[in-house]
Design a protein around this motif. Sequence first.
Motif, PDB file in Angstrom:
ATOM      1  N   GLU A 166       0.832  -1.208   0.000  1.00 25.63           N
ATOM      2  CA  GLU A 166       0.000   0.000   0.000  1.00 25.63           C
ATOM      3  C   GLU A 166       0.864   1.254   0.000  1.00 25.63           C
ATOM      4  N   ARG A 167       1.950   1.243   0.786  1.00 22.93           N
ATOM      5  CA  ARG A 167       2.866   2.395   0.795  1.00 22.93           C
ATOM      6  C   ARG A 167       3.525   2.559  -0.567  1.00 22.93           C
ATOM      7  N   ASP A 168       3.914   1.439  -1.201  1.00 21.17           N
ATOM      8  CA  ASP A 168       4.531   1.502  -2.525  1.00 21.17           C
ATOM      9  C   ASP A 168       3.560   2.081  -3.555  1.00 21.17           C
ATOM     10  N   VAL A 169       2.291   1.673  -3.479  1.00 20.15           N
ATOM     11  CA  VAL A 169       1.291   2.186  -4.414  1.00 20.15           C
ATOM     12  C   VAL A 169       1.160   3.701  -4.260  1.00 20.15           C
ATOM     13  N   VAL A 170       1.070   4.175  -3.024  1.00 18.11           N
ATOM     14  CA  VAL A 170       0.951   5.618  -2.772  1.00 18.11           C
ATOM     15  C   VAL A 170       2.183   6.346  -3.308  1.00 18.11           C
ATOM     16  N   ARG A 171       3.368   5.793  -3.023  1.00 19.60           N
ATOM     17  CA  ARG A 171       4.608   6.419  -3.484  1.00 19.60           C
ATOM     18  C   ARG A 171       4.649   6.472  -5.006  1.00 19.60           C
ATOM     19  N   LEU A 172       4.267   5.374  -5.664  1.00 18.71           N
ATOM     20  CA  LEU A 172       4.302   5.340  -7.131  1.00 18.71           C
ATOM     21  C   LEU A 172       3.240   6.270  -7.738  1.00 18.71           C
ATOM     22  N   ASN A 174       2.152   9.030  -6.384  1.00 18.48           N
ATOM     23  CA  ASN A 174       2.676  10.387  -6.201  1.00 18.48           C
ATOM     24  C   ASN A 174       3.748  10.690  -7.231  1.00 18.48           C
ATOM     25  N   LYS A 175       4.603   9.735  -7.484  1.00 17.60           N
ATOM     26  CA  LYS A 175       5.670   9.910  -8.475  1.00 17.60           C
ATOM     27  C   LYS A 175       5.066  10.106  -9.861  1.00 17.60           C
ATOM     28  N   LEU A 176       4.070   9.292 -10.183  1.00 17.88           N
ATOM     29  CA  LEU A 176       3.412   9.396 -11.481  1.00 17.88           C
ATOM     30  C   LEU A 176       2.708  10.743 -11.622  1.00 17.88           C
ATOM     31  N   ASP A 177       2.031  11.193 -10.546  1.00 21.12           N
ATOM     32  CA  ASP A 177       1.361  12.491 -10.579  1.00 21.12           C
ATOM     33  C   ASP A 177       2.352  13.617 -10.831  1.00 21.12           C
TER      34      ASP A 177
END
Length: 189
Positions: A166-172, A174-177
């Motif tokens: 879940e943390r990885d999804v949020v981080r990715l 944010n990076k994509l955004d």
Amino acid sequence: MGGIAMRSGGAFSDEEIQLLRGLPAVSNVTRDRITYSDTFRQVCTIRYLAGESPTKIFREAGLPPELVGYKRIERSVARWKEAAIKSVNGSDTMTDGEIIAQLAARYKRALATRRSLEDIANTATEPKPAATAASNDVHPLSLGLFDGDTAGIIIRQQARRIDELERDVVRLRNKLDKEVGPNPASAEA
């Protein structure tokens, strides 16, 4: 501490290892290393960011600095604080209070997830009535393939992994955004 000779830092005796292993704040301990539970690390970080003394937090968890070592406490809390702050999106522009609020909300969600998974594990390891045990749809945990402790360990490991993902999804996201901008379809949902 019940007859245990207290000293600061260094290698732990067999007696100290046994004492430390019995604490909920400790996930594992060897002669020269302590691994703390995820819950303890999260609570400790939030309390520290809220202004509490690391020594007080450790002492209340049964981890006196005379046993654990002041330097070990300082280094652990500094590491956890840095990781926690980095994990909060926008933390470089947020106040400590806002960071604490996000970490506390994350901790509450993780705790609720863990409790749900533990409830599932407890339900799965409860003995089934004899009539149900004869059916083909019996869950493997209820057949004794795993004892309750093993099933609980597996579920806790999976809960930790889900947390990491879940943390990885949020981080990715944010990076994509940041790279391509927010997805208009997800903004409407």
